[in-house]
Design a protein around this motif. Structure first.
Motif, PDB file in Angstrom:
ATOM      1  N   SER A 109       7.346 -12.818  26.171  1.00  0.00           N
ATOM      2  CA  SER A 109       7.893 -12.738  24.809  1.00  0.00           C
ATOM      3  C   SER A 109       7.497 -13.919  23.927  1.00  0.00           C
ATOM      4  O   SER A 109       7.500 -13.813  22.701  1.00  0.00           O
ATOM      5  CB  SER A 109       9.425 -12.629  24.865  1.00  0.00           C
ATOM      6  OG  SER A 109       9.986 -13.783  25.462  1.00  0.00           O
ATOM      7  N   GLU A 110       7.152 -15.049  24.544  1.00  0.00           N
ATOM      8  CA  GLU A 110       6.759 -16.220  23.769  1.00  0.00           C
ATOM      9  C   GLU A 110       5.265 -16.215  23.431  1.00  0.00           C
ATOM     10  O   GLU A 110       4.791 -17.084  22.699  1.00  0.00           O
ATOM     11  CB  GLU A 110       7.093 -17.497  24.550  1.00  0.00           C
ATOM     12  CG  GLU A 110       8.569 -17.664  24.891  1.00  0.00           C
ATOM     13  CD  GLU A 110       9.442 -17.769  23.658  1.00  0.00           C
ATOM     14  OE1 GLU A 110       8.996 -18.391  22.678  1.00  0.00           O
ATOM     15  OE2 GLU A 110      10.558 -17.209  23.665  1.00  0.00           O
ATOM     16  N   LEU A 111       4.546 -15.267  24.000  1.00  0.00           N
ATOM     17  CA  LEU A 111       3.097 -15.198  23.798  1.00  0.00           C
ATOM     18  C   LEU A 111       2.772 -14.239  22.662  1.00  0.00           C
ATOM     19  O   LEU A 111       3.567 -13.365  22.312  1.00  0.00           O
ATOM     20  CB  LEU A 111       2.411 -14.744  25.088  1.00  0.00           C
ATOM     21  CG  LEU A 111       2.689 -15.604  26.329  1.00  0.00           C
ATOM     22  CD1 LEU A 111       2.130 -14.935  27.578  1.00  0.00           C
ATOM     23  CD2 LEU A 111       2.103 -17.000  26.162  1.00  0.00           C
ATOM     24  N   GLU A 112       1.589 -14.384  22.125  1.00  0.00           N
ATOM     25  CA  GLU A 112       1.154 -13.523  21.021  1.00  0.00           C
ATOM     26  C   GLU A 112       0.659 -12.191  21.575  1.00  0.00           C
ATOM     27  O   GLU A 112      -0.314 -12.144  22.327  1.00  0.00           O
ATOM     28  CB  GLU A 112       0.030 -14.211  20.241  1.00  0.00           C
ATOM     29  CG  GLU A 112      -0.415 -13.440  19.002  1.00  0.00           C
ATOM     30  CD  GLU A 112       0.692 -13.336  17.945  1.00  0.00           C
ATOM     31  OE1 GLU A 112       0.721 -12.328  17.226  1.00  0.00           O
ATOM     32  OE2 GLU A 112       1.522 -14.263  17.868  1.00  0.00           O
ATOM     33  N   PRO A 113       1.311 -11.086  21.215  1.00  0.00           N
ATOM     34  CA  PRO A 113       0.880  -9.782  21.751  1.00  0.00           C
ATOM     35  C   PRO A 113      -0.364  -9.258  21.052  1.00  0.00           C
ATOM     36  O   PRO A 113      -0.664  -9.634  19.919  1.00  0.00           O
ATOM     37  CB  PRO A 113       2.081  -8.883  21.462  1.00  0.00           C
ATOM     38  CG  PRO A 113       2.695  -9.477  20.240  1.00  0.00           C
ATOM     39  CD  PRO A 113       2.496 -10.961  20.352  1.00  0.00           C
ATOM     40  N   ARG A 114      -1.070  -8.390  21.743  1.00  0.00           N
ATOM     41  CA  ARG A 114      -2.198  -7.664  21.155  1.00  0.00           C
ATOM     42  C   ARG A 114      -1.705  -6.259  20.834  1.00  0.00           C
ATOM     43  O   ARG A 114      -1.354  -5.494  21.721  1.00  0.00           O
ATOM     44  CB  ARG A 114      -3.353  -7.612  22.157  1.00  0.00           C
ATOM     45  CG  ARG A 114      -4.126  -8.911  22.278  1.00  0.00           C
ATOM     46  CD  ARG A 114      -5.002  -9.118  21.038  1.00  0.00           C
ATOM     47  NE  ARG A 114      -5.965  -8.057  20.898  1.00  0.00           N
ATOM     48  CZ  ARG A 114      -7.260  -8.177  21.210  1.00  0.00           C
ATOM     49  NH1 ARG A 114      -7.726  -9.335  21.637  1.00  0.00           N
ATOM     50  NH2 ARG A 114      -8.078  -7.167  21.044  1.00  0.00           N
ATOM     51  N   HIS A 115      -1.678  -5.925  19.556  1.00  0.00           N
ATOM     52  CA  HIS A 115      -1.046  -4.676  19.149  1.00  0.00           C
ATOM     53  C   HIS A 115      -1.810  -3.442  19.626  1.00  0.00           C
ATOM     54  O   HIS A 115      -1.200  -2.392  19.854  1.00  0.00           O
ATOM     55  CB  HIS A 115      -0.876  -4.666  17.632  1.00  0.00           C
ATOM     56  CG  HIS A 115       0.067  -5.726  17.144  1.00  0.00           C
ATOM     57  ND1 HIS A 115       1.415  -5.699  17.409  1.00  0.00           N
ATOM     58  CD2 HIS A 115      -0.161  -6.882  16.439  1.00  0.00           C
ATOM     59  CE1 HIS A 115       1.990  -6.764  16.890  1.00  0.00           C
ATOM     60  NE2 HIS A 115       1.065  -7.498  16.297  1.00  0.00           N
ATOM     61  N   ASP A 116      -3.122  -3.561  19.808  1.00  0.00           N
ATOM     62  CA  ASP A 116      -3.870  -2.412  20.315  1.00  0.00           C
ATOM     63  C   ASP A 116      -3.475  -2.112  21.762  1.00  0.00           C
ATOM     64  O   ASP A 116      -3.339  -0.949  22.161  1.00  0.00           O
ATOM     65  CB  ASP A 116      -5.387  -2.656  20.210  1.00  0.00           C
ATOM     66  CG  ASP A 116      -5.814  -3.971  20.847  1.00  0.00           C
ATOM     67  OD1 ASP A 116      -4.958  -4.856  21.042  1.00  0.00           O
ATOM     68  OD2 ASP A 116      -7.009  -4.110  21.150  1.00  0.00           O
ATOM     69  N   GLN A 178      -5.201 -13.996  26.745  1.00  0.00           N
ATOM     70  CA  GLN A 178      -5.464 -13.635  28.131  1.00  0.00           C
ATOM     71  C   GLN A 178      -4.190 -13.587  28.978  1.00  0.00           C
ATOM     72  O   GLN A 178      -3.997 -12.654  29.759  1.00  0.00           O
ATOM     73  CB  GLN A 178      -6.469 -14.610  28.743  1.00  0.00           C
ATOM     74  CG  GLN A 178      -7.035 -14.125  30.077  1.00  0.00           C
ATOM     75  CD  GLN A 178      -8.143 -15.053  30.572  1.00  0.00           C
ATOM     76  OE1 GLN A 178      -8.284 -16.157  30.096  1.00  0.00           O
ATOM     77  NE2 GLN A 178      -8.909 -14.572  31.531  1.00  0.00           N
ATOM     78  N   GLU A 179      -3.329 -14.588  28.829  1.00  0.00           N
ATOM     79  CA  GLU A 179      -2.114 -14.627  29.655  1.00  0.00           C
ATOM     80  C   GLU A 179      -1.226 -13.420  29.356  1.00  0.00           C
ATOM     81  O   GLU A 179      -0.705 -12.776  30.269  1.00  0.00           O
ATOM     82  CB  GLU A 179      -1.339 -15.921  29.413  1.00  0.00           C
ATOM     83  CG  GLU A 179      -0.119 -16.048  30.313  1.00  0.00           C
ATOM     84  CD  GLU A 179       0.655 -17.335  30.097  1.00  0.00           C
ATOM     85  OE1 GLU A 179       1.752 -17.451  30.664  1.00  0.00           O
ATOM     86  OE2 GLU A 179       0.173 -18.211  29.333  1.00  0.00           O
ATOM     87  N   TRP A 180      -1.042 -13.117  28.066  1.00  0.00           N
ATOM     88  CA  TRP A 180      -0.253 -11.949  27.694  1.00  0.00           C
ATOM     89  C   TRP A 180      -0.883 -10.688  28.278  1.00  0.00           C
ATOM     90  O   TRP A 180      -0.195  -9.834  28.851  1.00  0.00           O
ATOM     91  CB  TRP A 180      -0.166 -11.840  26.174  1.00  0.00           C
ATOM     92  CG  TRP A 180       0.733 -10.719  25.705  1.00  0.00           C
ATOM     93  CD1 TRP A 180       2.078 -10.781  25.522  1.00  0.00           C
ATOM     94  CD2 TRP A 180       0.339  -9.382  25.377  1.00  0.00           C
ATOM     95  NE1 TRP A 180       2.555  -9.557  25.099  1.00  0.00           N
ATOM     96  CE2 TRP A 180       1.511  -8.684  25.005  1.00  0.00           C
ATOM     97  CE3 TRP A 180      -0.887  -8.707  25.367  1.00  0.00           C
ATOM     98  CZ2 TRP A 180       1.493  -7.346  24.622  1.00  0.00           C
ATOM     99  CZ3 TRP A 180      -0.913  -7.372  24.986  1.00  0.00           C
ATOM    100  CH2 TRP A 180       0.269  -6.707  24.611  1.00  0.00           C
ATOM    101  N   GLY A 181      -2.193 -10.602  28.175  1.00  0.00           N
ATOM    102  CA  GLY A 181      -2.889  -9.427  28.679  1.00  0.00           C
ATOM    103  C   GLY A 181      -2.729  -9.246  30.177  1.00  0.00           C
ATOM    104  O   GLY A 181      -2.523  -8.125  30.659  1.00  0.00           O
ATOM    105  N   MET A 182      -2.795 -10.329  30.935  1.00  0.00           N
ATOM    106  CA  MET A 182      -2.667 -10.228  32.392  1.00  0.00           C
ATOM    107  C   MET A 182      -1.276  -9.742  32.784  1.00  0.00           C
ATOM    108  O   MET A 182      -1.122  -8.957  33.722  1.00  0.00           O
ATOM    109  CB  MET A 182      -2.964 -11.582  33.040  1.00  0.00           C
ATOM    110  CG  MET A 182      -4.415 -12.021  32.909  1.00  0.00           C
ATOM    111  SD  MET A 182      -5.590 -10.777  33.553  1.00  0.00           S
ATOM    112  CE  MET A 182      -5.142 -10.776  35.299  1.00  0.00           C
ATOM    113  N   ARG A 183      -0.265 -10.199  32.061  1.00  0.00           N
ATOM    114  CA  ARG A 183       1.090  -9.713  32.353  1.00  0.00           C
ATOM    115  C   ARG A 183       1.194  -8.225  32.024  1.00  0.00           C
ATOM    116  O   ARG A 183       1.859  -7.461  32.736  1.00  0.00           O
ATOM    117  CB  ARG A 183       2.125 -10.509  31.553  1.00  0.00           C
ATOM    118  CG  ARG A 183       2.218 -11.977  31.956  1.00  0.00           C
ATOM    119  CD  ARG A 183       3.447 -12.634  31.354  1.00  0.00           C
ATOM    120  NE  ARG A 183       3.409 -14.087  31.492  1.00  0.00           N
ATOM    121  CZ  ARG A 183       3.683 -14.755  32.597  1.00  0.00           C
ATOM    122  NH1 ARG A 183       3.992 -14.098  33.690  1.00  0.00           N
ATOM    123  NH2 ARG A 183       3.646 -16.081  32.638  1.00  0.00           N
TER     124      ARG A 183
END
Length: 221
Positions: A109-116, A178-183
């Protein structure tokens, strides 16, 4: 045990399964909504709600034990008892997968999400919810044809899962994402497993109706 009382026990067992299913659908809806909105309070509610799902599972387990001990069911009745127990286990697993989605959503939740990517996950979640609902309805209605249709819906989830994974791999040169994506890869895998469990419930519907167990698709493929 008189037949009327025995039938009442079977009806109560199946009703308990549908109640557990309603709770699981509620948890899945909450997990997907929390993922979409990044609502950490809703994540906590989904995590806490899993205790109720587990309680329903243990209640069904106890009902099964009582029916087997008191009546020694055979033929269709025995298949119903076994199918309900298997389905309850799959529903309990879906509840666990909702918890994992909620926990990962909190961590990210603290990371920047990728909306796609988030859009693909929302699509997966909504389809998984639809699959669980169809699985429960087809069991209640003994509708083998509708249960078999879950395989096609599951393939759509699998495709989206692969698409999400490919997009995350493409984030390798974007450290902030990357970190958000891996989660989210793990989140996607959890949602994909929800679809698999829905198919498993569908297979139990076919077992109940036909008396034979067959997987709807070959897992080795």
């Amino acid at each position: 045990m008189a037949r009327v009382e025995y039938q009442h026990s079977l009806d109560a067992l199946e009703a308990s399964l549908q109640e557990q299913g309603s709770l699981v659908l509620r948890a899945l809806r909450g997990a997907v909504s929390a993922l979409e909105s990044q609502d950490t309070e809703l994540c906590d509610e989904v995590i806490a709600f899993d205790d109720e799902i587990d309680t329903r599972y243990h209640r069904i387990e106890k009902l099964v034990e009582e029916i087997l001990a008191q009546q020694s069911p055979v033929a269709t009745d025995l298949r119903l008892v076994l199918a309900v127990l298997h389905d309850s286990i799959h529903l309990e697993r879906i509840g666990d997968q909702c918890v994992t989605v909620a926990k990962l959503t909190k961590l990210a939740s603290e990371l920047e999400p990728r909306h796609d990517l988030a859009e693909g996950l929302r699509e997966m979640g909504e389809r998984a919810e639809e699959m669980v609902r169809i699985a429960l309805d087809s069991f209640a209605q003994r509708d083998v044809g509708r249960a078999r249709g879950l395989v096609e819906l599951d393939e759509l989830i699998d495709r989206t899962n692969r698409r999400v994974a490919d997009k995350v791999l493409a984030l390798a040169h974007e450290p902030g994402s990357q970190e958000w994506g891996m989660r989210m890869v793990v989140v996607a895998r959890c949602i994909e497993r929800v679809g698999d469990n829905a198919v498993d419930i569908g297979e139990q519907t076919a077992f109940l109706v036909t008396g034979e167990f067959h997987e709807f698709s070959d897992a080795s493929h």
